[in-house]
Enzyme design. Structure first.
Site, mmCIF file in Angstrom:
data_model
loop_
_atom_site.group_PDB
_atom_site.id
_atom_site.type_symbol
_atom_site.label_atom_id
_atom_site.label_comp_id
_atom_site.label_asym_id
_atom_site.label_seq_id
_atom_site.Cartn_x
_atom_site.Cartn_y
_atom_site.Cartn_z
ATOM 1 C CE1 TYR A 106 -3.468 16.739 8.361
ATOM 2 C CE2 TYR A 106 -3.846 19.070 9.066
ATOM 3 C CZ TYR A 106 -3.125 18.070 8.173
ATOM 4 O OH TYR A 106 -2.329 18.434 7.647
ATOM 5 C CG PHE A 146 -9.891 -1.452 2.082
ATOM 6 C CD1 PHE A 146 -11.016 -0.885 2.275
ATOM 7 C CD2 PHE A 146 -8.960 -1.148 3.205
ATOM 8 C CE1 PHE A 146 -11.296 -0.027 3.231
ATOM 9 C CE2 PHE A 146 -9.470 -0.445 4.150
ATOM 10 C CZ PHE A 146 -10.570 0.193 4.080
ATOM 11 C CG HIS A 168 7.804 9.055 13.014
ATOM 12 N ND1 HIS A 168 8.582 9.248 12.109
ATOM 13 C CD2 HIS A 168 8.226 8.422 14.070
ATOM 14 C CE1 HIS A 168 9.593 8.513 12.395
ATOM 15 N NE2 HIS A 168 9.544 7.652 13.554
ATOM 16 C CD GLU A 171 6.502 11.911 10.573
ATOM 17 O OE1 GLU A 171 6.150 10.739 9.947
ATOM 18 O OE2 GLU A 171 7.610 11.809 11.220
ATOM 19 C CE LYS A 184 -9.715 7.588 -5.977
ATOM 20 N NZ LYS A 184 -10.584 8.315 -7.058
ATOM 21 N NE ARG A 228 11.353 10.450 15.290
ATOM 22 C CZ ARG A 228 11.733 10.471 14.128
ATOM 23 N NH1 ARG A 228 11.086 11.170 13.402
ATOM 24 N NH2 ARG A 228 12.580 9.474 13.437
ATOM 25 C CG HIS A 296 7.222 8.252 7.882
ATOM 26 N ND1 HIS A 296 8.063 8.214 8.941
ATOM 27 C CD2 HIS A 296 7.268 6.809 7.659
ATOM 28 C CE1 HIS A 296 8.372 7.069 9.376
ATOM 29 N NE2 HIS A 296 7.951 6.060 8.615
ATOM 30 C CD GLU A 370 9.843 11.135 5.695
ATOM 31 O OE1 GLU A 370 9.141 11.879 5.859
ATOM 32 O OE2 GLU A 370 10.584 10.542 6.280
#
Ligand code: 0X9
Ligand code: ZN
Length: 405
Positions: A106, A146, A168, A171, A184, A228, A296, A370
């Site tokens: 991350y 892009f 959020h 996440e 990509k 959050r 999310h 999600e």
């Protein structure tokens, strides 16, 4: 006869020279003369990548990859060099060996923004950025565009798509997925991946917002991994508005809270937060909006409006078609199983969400996705799941673009 042989020799030498010089330039754009339908057919039958959806009479631009110069020559049609296309991986080489780490770890906010700046600086002809606003604590909120270089040459606005990252804070896989979409897209626009011929046309512009909640994201790195909301000071020692309850559609309704201490605090009024009104004002400047995906985690769901009521949206049928196509595309490319459905029905009722507002105003495709997982690790998704989650998200995105002509 001698004359003929000489001419052949000169042509052969020229051909060899042309092939060699093409090979050296890596990826290039060439303009081929197409005088008649026979020539058009020859070009159609060749395996060269096109810059347009089909061969056009007159001239057609082709993409010539390393070692493909002979294919151009074999066509037997006049052509000329237009420009060389940059190496799709130049940005990561430039940034050093660590640039691909976003696939395995991350990134904090500074690293995320550096990643996008690196892409923009390396490919200024296909990546732009605009500031869409500032966060509650005054941090810039960026959107990166892009687009295929050719859409600067056409008068009609492209089909526009908006990808929202990190609404959020906790996440973290959401900004990670958005970085991969960016990477990509650059690959797709620079090289002829014929599978994406639709996306190689001049008709799409993809706006990626790396983090719509920079204050919250920073806070989740420095203070509270499970933060959050944004970082509004609500007074009385309470902080934060749930940005995904602050949009104007059905603001204040079920599945949101008026209590500032709540995780789903909707804020004092609709669009009270600079993060949400920044996104609103930005979307309203874009013509020909086709879709928005708000990324999310977690749960592995593809959700469409409405969120605020279990009544189906007027366009439930095509929202479902696109949602199911995204689900199927993820699965077909080795991704995880996602459940597709109306948000309020498949997950729970929530009012004042981004996707309800977006659909309500633009009547465009609007989704909450999600991402992984289904609950084993939840918001703290292990780093070895970053790459597969990014890959399946890309395939959902591709399906969505193909479904929204
Ligand atoms: O509650 C949310 O804002 C989203 N879930 S999350 O766990 N990422 O916070 C879901 C919003 C999607 N819409 C509906 N549930 N209807
Ligand atoms: Zn969320």
């Amino acid at each position: 006869m001698l004359h003929r042989i000489c001419r052949f020799a000169v042509l052969a030498a020229l051909a060899a020279f042309a092939a060699a010089s093409i090979a050296q330039t890596g990826w290039s754009r060439y303009r081929v003369s197409v005088p008649n339908t026979r020539a058009a057919q020859r070009l159609t039958d060749s395996s060269l990548g096109l810059f347009s959806e089909q061969v056009t009479l007159g001239v057609t631009d082709v993409i010539v990859g390393p070692g493909e110069g002979y294919k151009l020559w074999q066509l037997g049609l006049p052509y000329r060099f237009v420009s060389s296309l940059p190496d799709a991986d130049a940005w990561s080489k430039q940034a050093g060996a660590d640039a691909d780490d976003y696939r395995n770890e991350y990134f904090n906010l500074d690293e995320v923004l550096a990643f996008y700046e690196n892409l923009r600086n390396t490919y200024p002809s296909i990546v732009e950025r605009v500031q869409i606003g500032s966060s509650r604590n005054g941090e810039a909120i960026w959107a990166y565009r892009f687009f295929n270089q050719r859409d600067r040459e056409v008068p009609t606005p492209p089909r526009n798509y908006v990808m929202v990252g990190g609404i959020h804070a906790r996440e973290w896989i959401s900004p990670a997925v958005c970085m991969h979409l960016a990477h990509k897209l650059v690959d797709t626009f620079l090289q002829s991946e014929t599978l994406f011929s639709e996306m190689l046309t001049d008709k799409i512009g993809v706006w990626i917002i790396p983090s719509i909640n920079p204050d919250g994201y920073r806070y989740s790195w420095t203070n509270d991994r499970y933060w959050r909301k944004n970082r509004r000071n609500n007074g009385g020692g309470s902080y934060g508005v749930d940005l995904n309850r602050n949009f104007a559609k059905a603001w204040g309704g079920a599945g949101s809270s008026g209590n500032p201490g709540s995780e789903t605090y909707r804020g004092p009024s609709a669009f009270s937060e600079p993060e949400t009104y920044g996104l609103r004002d930005f979307c309203q400047t874009l013509p020909n909006l086709k879709a928005m995906i708000d990324w999310h985690s977690y749960g592995q769901y593809i959700l469409w409006p409405w969120s605020y009521t279990t009544t189906p949206a007027p366009d439930d049928a095509w929202l479902r078609t696109i949602g199911n196509a995204m689900r199927d595309s993820m699965l077909a490319h080795g991704g995880a199983t996602y459940e597709a459905g109306q948000g309020s029905v498949t997950l729970y009722i929530a009012s004042g969400t981004s996707k309800d507002w977006f659909y309500d105003v633009f009547r465009a495709a609007s989704y909450t996705i999600e991402l992984r997982d289904t609950g084993q690790y939840g918001f703290v998704l292990p780093t070895n799941q970053i790459t597969p989650t990014q890959d399946e998200a890309w395939w959902a995105f591709v399906a969505m673009v193909l479904q929204t002509p």
